[in-house]
Design a protein around this motif. Structure first.
Motif, PDB file in Angstrom:
ATOM      1  N   THR A 136       0.851  -1.191   0.000  1.00  0.00           N
ATOM      2  CA  THR A 136       0.000   0.000   0.000  1.00  0.00           C
ATOM      3  C   THR A 136       0.883   1.236   0.000  1.00  0.00           C
ATOM      4  OG1 THR A 136      -1.796  -1.095   1.184  1.00  0.00           O
ATOM      5  CG2 THR A 136      -1.768   1.299   1.239  1.00  0.00           C
ATOM      6  N   THR A 137       0.637   2.137  -0.930  1.00  0.00           N
ATOM      7  CA  THR A 137       1.424   3.365  -1.047  1.00  0.00           C
ATOM      8  C   THR A 137       0.633   4.545  -0.502  1.00  0.00           C
ATOM      9  OG1 THR A 137       2.539   2.550  -3.036  1.00  0.00           O
ATOM     10  CG2 THR A 137       2.588   4.924  -2.657  1.00  0.00           C
ATOM     11  N   LEU A 138       1.284   5.348   0.318  1.00  0.00           N
ATOM     12  CA  LEU A 138       0.734   6.638   0.741  1.00  0.00           C
ATOM     13  C   LEU A 138       1.681   7.723   0.262  1.00  0.00           C
ATOM     14  CD1 LEU A 138      -1.028   7.705   3.944  1.00  0.00           C
ATOM     15  CD2 LEU A 138       0.993   9.001   3.251  1.00  0.00           C
ATOM     16  N   LEU A 139       1.139   8.743  -0.388  1.00  0.00           N
ATOM     17  CA  LEU A 139       1.923   9.843  -0.942  1.00  0.00           C
ATOM     18  C   LEU A 139       1.784  11.042  -0.014  1.00  0.00           C
ATOM     19  CD1 LEU A 139       0.642   9.352  -4.583  1.00  0.00           C
ATOM     20  CD2 LEU A 139       2.904   8.689  -3.735  1.00  0.00           C
ATOM     21  N   LEU A 140       2.843  11.318   0.762  1.00  0.00           N
ATOM     22  CA  LEU A 140       2.825  12.386   1.753  1.00  0.00           C
ATOM     23  C   LEU A 140       3.474  13.630   1.140  1.00  0.00           C
ATOM     24  CD1 LEU A 140       2.117  13.197   4.643  1.00  0.00           C
ATOM     25  CD2 LEU A 140       4.327  12.256   5.374  1.00  0.00           C
ATOM     26  N   ARG A 173       0.284  17.694 -10.038  1.00  0.00           N
ATOM     27  CA  ARG A 173      -0.909  17.186 -10.724  1.00  0.00           C
ATOM     28  C   ARG A 173      -0.531  16.190 -11.814  1.00  0.00           C
ATOM     29  NH1 ARG A 173      -5.744  21.217 -12.816  1.00  0.00           N
ATOM     30  NH2 ARG A 173      -7.330  19.592 -13.226  1.00  0.00           N
ATOM     31  N   ALA A 174       0.649  16.357 -12.396  1.00  0.00           N
ATOM     32  CA  ALA A 174       1.142  15.411 -13.406  1.00  0.00           C
ATOM     33  C   ALA A 174       1.858  14.229 -12.771  1.00  0.00           C
ATOM     34  CB  ALA A 174       2.071  16.132 -14.375  1.00  0.00           C
ATOM     35  N   LEU A 175       2.566  14.460 -11.663  1.00  0.00           N
ATOM     36  CA  LEU A 175       3.389  13.420 -11.054  1.00  0.00           C
ATOM     37  C   LEU A 175       2.583  12.402 -10.250  1.00  0.00           C
ATOM     38  CD1 LEU A 175       6.290  12.367 -10.230  1.00  0.00           C
ATOM     39  CD2 LEU A 175       6.015  13.814  -8.207  1.00  0.00           C
ATOM     40  N   LEU A 176       1.732  12.878  -9.352  1.00  0.00           N
ATOM     41  CA  LEU A 176       1.070  11.982  -8.403  1.00  0.00           C
ATOM     42  C   LEU A 176       0.209  10.907  -9.064  1.00  0.00           C
ATOM     43  CD1 LEU A 176       0.157  14.550  -5.589  1.00  0.00           C
ATOM     44  CD2 LEU A 176       2.112  12.999  -5.713  1.00  0.00           C
ATOM     45  N   PRO A 177      -0.493  11.192 -10.170  1.00  0.00           N
ATOM     46  CA  PRO A 177      -1.288  10.131 -10.802  1.00  0.00           C
ATOM     47  C   PRO A 177      -0.479   8.942 -11.296  1.00  0.00           C
ATOM     48  CG  PRO A 177      -2.070  12.271 -11.525  1.00  0.00           C
ATOM     49  CD  PRO A 177      -0.787  12.511 -10.761  1.00  0.00           C
ATOM     50  N   LEU A 178       0.831   9.098 -11.475  1.00  0.00           N
ATOM     51  CA  LEU A 178       1.663   7.979 -11.912  1.00  0.00           C
ATOM     52  C   LEU A 178       1.693   6.855 -10.876  1.00  0.00           C
ATOM     53  CD1 LEU A 178       4.662  10.100 -13.234  1.00  0.00           C
ATOM     54  CD2 LEU A 178       2.845   9.069 -14.610  1.00  0.00           C
ATOM     55  N   PHE A 179       1.331   7.168  -9.630  1.00  0.00           N
ATOM     56  CA  PHE A 179       1.320   6.189  -8.556  1.00  0.00           C
ATOM     57  C   PHE A 179      -0.083   5.635  -8.283  1.00  0.00           C
ATOM     58  CE2 PHE A 179       5.072   8.766  -8.076  1.00  0.00           C
ATOM     59  CZ  PHE A 179       6.057   7.875  -7.687  1.00  0.00           C
ATOM     60  N   GLY A 180      -1.068   6.062  -9.066  1.00  0.00           N
ATOM     61  CA  GLY A 180      -2.410   5.510  -8.939  1.00  0.00           C
ATOM     62  C   GLY A 180      -3.186   5.959  -7.727  1.00  0.00           C
ATOM     63  N   PRO A 181      -3.167   7.242  -7.349  1.00  0.00           N
ATOM     64  CA  PRO A 181      -3.919   7.674  -6.171  1.00  0.00           C
ATOM     65  C   PRO A 181      -5.422   7.572  -6.389  1.00  0.00           C
ATOM     66  CG  PRO A 181      -3.145   9.588  -7.384  1.00  0.00           C
ATOM     67  CD  PRO A 181      -2.524   8.385  -8.034  1.00  0.00           C
ATOM     68  N   ASP A 182      -6.160   7.405  -5.281  1.00  0.00           N
ATOM     69  CA  ASP A 182      -7.612   7.318  -5.383  1.00  0.00           C
ATOM     70  C   ASP A 182      -8.332   8.121  -4.301  1.00  0.00           C
ATOM     71  OD1 ASP A 182      -6.974   5.767  -3.210  1.00  0.00           O
ATOM     72  OD2 ASP A 182      -7.716   3.891  -4.036  1.00  0.00           O
ATOM     73  N   ARG A 183      -7.579   8.794  -3.448  1.00  0.00           N
ATOM     74  CA  ARG A 183      -8.168   9.571  -2.360  1.00  0.00           C
ATOM     75  C   ARG A 183      -7.248  10.733  -2.062  1.00  0.00           C
ATOM     76  NH1 ARG A 183      -9.523   7.096   3.678  1.00  0.00           N
ATOM     77  NH2 ARG A 183     -10.697   8.895   4.472  1.00  0.00           N
ATOM     78  N   VAL A 184      -7.796  11.894  -1.725  1.00  0.00           N
ATOM     79  CA  VAL A 184      -6.981  13.087  -1.488  1.00  0.00           C
ATOM     80  C   VAL A 184      -7.386  13.709  -0.157  1.00  0.00           C
ATOM     81  CG1 VAL A 184      -6.286  15.353  -2.358  1.00  0.00           C
ATOM     82  CG2 VAL A 184      -6.758  13.494  -3.970  1.00  0.00           C
ATOM     83  N   VAL A 185      -6.396  13.867   0.731  1.00  0.00           N
ATOM     84  CA  VAL A 185      -6.604  14.402   2.074  1.00  0.00           C
ATOM     85  C   VAL A 185      -5.637  15.567   2.269  1.00  0.00           C
ATOM     86  CG1 VAL A 185      -6.535  13.867   4.548  1.00  0.00           C
ATOM     87  CG2 VAL A 185      -7.248  12.101   2.909  1.00  0.00           C
ATOM     88  N   SER A 234      -4.644   1.887   6.326  1.00  0.00           N
ATOM     89  CA  SER A 234      -5.398   0.654   6.570  1.00  0.00           C
ATOM     90  C   SER A 234      -6.608   0.515   5.662  1.00  0.00           C
ATOM     91  CB  SER A 234      -5.845   0.593   8.034  1.00  0.00           C
ATOM     92  OG  SER A 234      -4.737   0.520   8.903  1.00  0.00           O
ATOM     93  N   VAL A 235      -7.157   1.629   5.220  1.00  0.00           N
ATOM     94  CA  VAL A 235      -8.324   1.590   4.333  1.00  0.00           C
ATOM     95  C   VAL A 235      -7.969   0.972   2.987  1.00  0.00           C
ATOM     96  CG1 VAL A 235     -10.007   3.025   3.110  1.00  0.00           C
ATOM     97  CG2 VAL A 235      -9.436   3.527   5.488  1.00  0.00           C
ATOM     98  N   GLY A 236      -6.694   1.044   2.603  1.00  0.00           N
ATOM     99  CA  GLY A 236      -6.258   0.530   1.305  1.00  0.00           C
ATOM    100  C   GLY A 236      -6.259   1.619   0.262  1.00  0.00           C
ATOM    101  N   GLY A 237      -6.044   1.229  -0.983  1.00  0.00           N
ATOM    102  CA  GLY A 237      -5.932   2.209  -2.041  1.00  0.00           C
ATOM    103  C   GLY A 237      -4.612   2.944  -1.946  1.00  0.00           C
ATOM    104  N   THR A 238      -4.568   4.121  -2.573  1.00  0.00           N
ATOM    105  CA  THR A 238      -3.353   4.936  -2.571  1.00  0.00           C
ATOM    106  C   THR A 238      -3.719   6.369  -2.223  1.00  0.00           C
ATOM    107  OG1 THR A 238      -2.403   3.518  -4.286  1.00  0.00           O
ATOM    108  CG2 THR A 238      -1.348   5.648  -3.948  1.00  0.00           C
ATOM    109  N   PRO A 239      -3.734   6.711  -0.934  1.00  0.00           N
ATOM    110  CA  PRO A 239      -4.105   8.067  -0.546  1.00  0.00           C
ATOM    111  C   PRO A 239      -2.991   9.078  -0.770  1.00  0.00           C
ATOM    112  CG  PRO A 239      -3.626   6.758   1.400  1.00  0.00           C
ATOM    113  CD  PRO A 239      -3.522   5.826   0.222  1.00  0.00           C
TER     114      PRO A 239
END
Length: 312
Positions: A136-140, A173-185, A234-239
């Motif tokens: 699971t990847t989280l992009l901080l 905006r161009a970089l982060l989608p390369l990692f497959g994000p699905d939620r933004v906090v 823990s929720v999964g996906g790539t936040p």
């Protein structure tokens, strides 16, 4: 006389097959070799973008990047060359022979290692196999530039991005989608929300506010802040989580110390968190009910393009 350092990027492209994890090995007729997908950066391209593009061009597959595996260095006619490799999960697509690759094989990692032509590729594959493929990847993300605090006369929560910060946000905006994000906090600061709003708009999701990612709330209860970040994992996906410079170094340090992960910083140096930077944090489920465990942490100091060549 200066030489030219050539920048390139590639990946271990993987998927789950009937017998388990399979990785893609490409035959290049020009060299009559078997290698991992890779290629040189185009002008104005980042390393992650080059890796995803080369995967698509050579294999026909769309991929989401995961952790950075290693940087391989060697010499070519133009001078020293470096290739940054990532783990990359195949999302969709199909292979068709092309000018660069005339055959693609999906193999178990051990079989792939036997087919690869180069020791350096086998070393990359060994790094890939050191951890589970599915993490699971989280992009901080540290918010982009927003001018100087002492020059802003309004409510600091409403301090907006500066022109250079807007450019950084566009790059994210161009970089982060390369990692497959699905939620933004984001922390409830206008500059944090503006930094990742474009990503959220492209995904068609809201920017969720999280008080514990704001400096004053985080430092009121650091344990609660860490627990909240792990709950997002823990929720999964790539936040994607956008926070502040007073939060990120402490969060990353505590995670790495807790889980025994060596960070890509020199001993004694402060954990970096430049404005507009990204920590790519990779987690696996811990045995029992221990929650997510950090297993890798990669730092991207900027989302702006990497020079395809540089003078050294």
């Amino acid at each position: 006389m200066s030489s030219v350092r050539v920048r390139a990027a590639g990946a271990v492209l993987w998927r789950t097959g009937p017998g388990g994890i399979e990785v893609a090995v490409a035959h290049r007729p020009r060299y009559d070799d078997w290698s991992l997908p890779k290629g040189k950066l185009d002008s104005g391209e980042t390393l992650p973008a080059a890796a995803v593009r080369e995967i698509a061009e050579e294999t026909g597959f769309r991929a989401h990047l995961g952790r950075h595996l290693r940087t391989v260095r060697y010499s070519v006619a133009a001078g020293p060359k470096s290739v940054d490799y990532y783990s990359a999960a195949a999302v969709s697509g199909a292979f068709e022979p092309n000018e660069e690759v005339d055959e693609l094989r999906w193999l178990a990692p051990a079989e792939a290692a036997g087919l690869l032509s180069y020791d350096s590729d086998r070393s990359v594959l060994e790094d890939f196999g050191a951890l589970p493929a599915s993490l699971t990847t989280l992009l901080l993300v540290r918010h982009a530039k927003a001018g100087k605090r002492d020059e802003w006369r309004g409510d600091d929560d409403l301090r907006p991005l500066s022109p250079s910060g807007i450019r950084q946000a566009a790059a994210l905006r161009a970089l982060l989608p390369l990692f497959g994000p699905d939620r933004v906090v984001a922390a409830p600061r206008l500059r944090c929300e503006q930094t990742v709003r474009g990503v959220a708009d492209d995904l068609g999701v809201p920017v969720e506010h999280e008080d514990l990612m704001a400096e004053e709330h985080y430092w009121d209860d650091r344990d609660a802040g860490l627990a909240r970040l792990l709950a997002l994992v823990s929720v999964g996906g790539t936040p994607v989580v956008c926070s502040q410079g007073g939060v990120i170094p402490d969060l990353v340090t505590r995670l790495a110390t807790r889980d025994g992960v060596r960070l890509p910083v020199d001993e004694g140096e402060k954990v970096p968190s430049k404005k507009g930077s990204v920590w790519v944090l990779s987690f696996r489920a811990a045995p029992g009910n221990g929650g997510p465990q950090l297993v890798a942490a990669d730092y991207l100091p900027t989302a702006l393009p990497t020079p395809a060549t540089s003078q050294v």
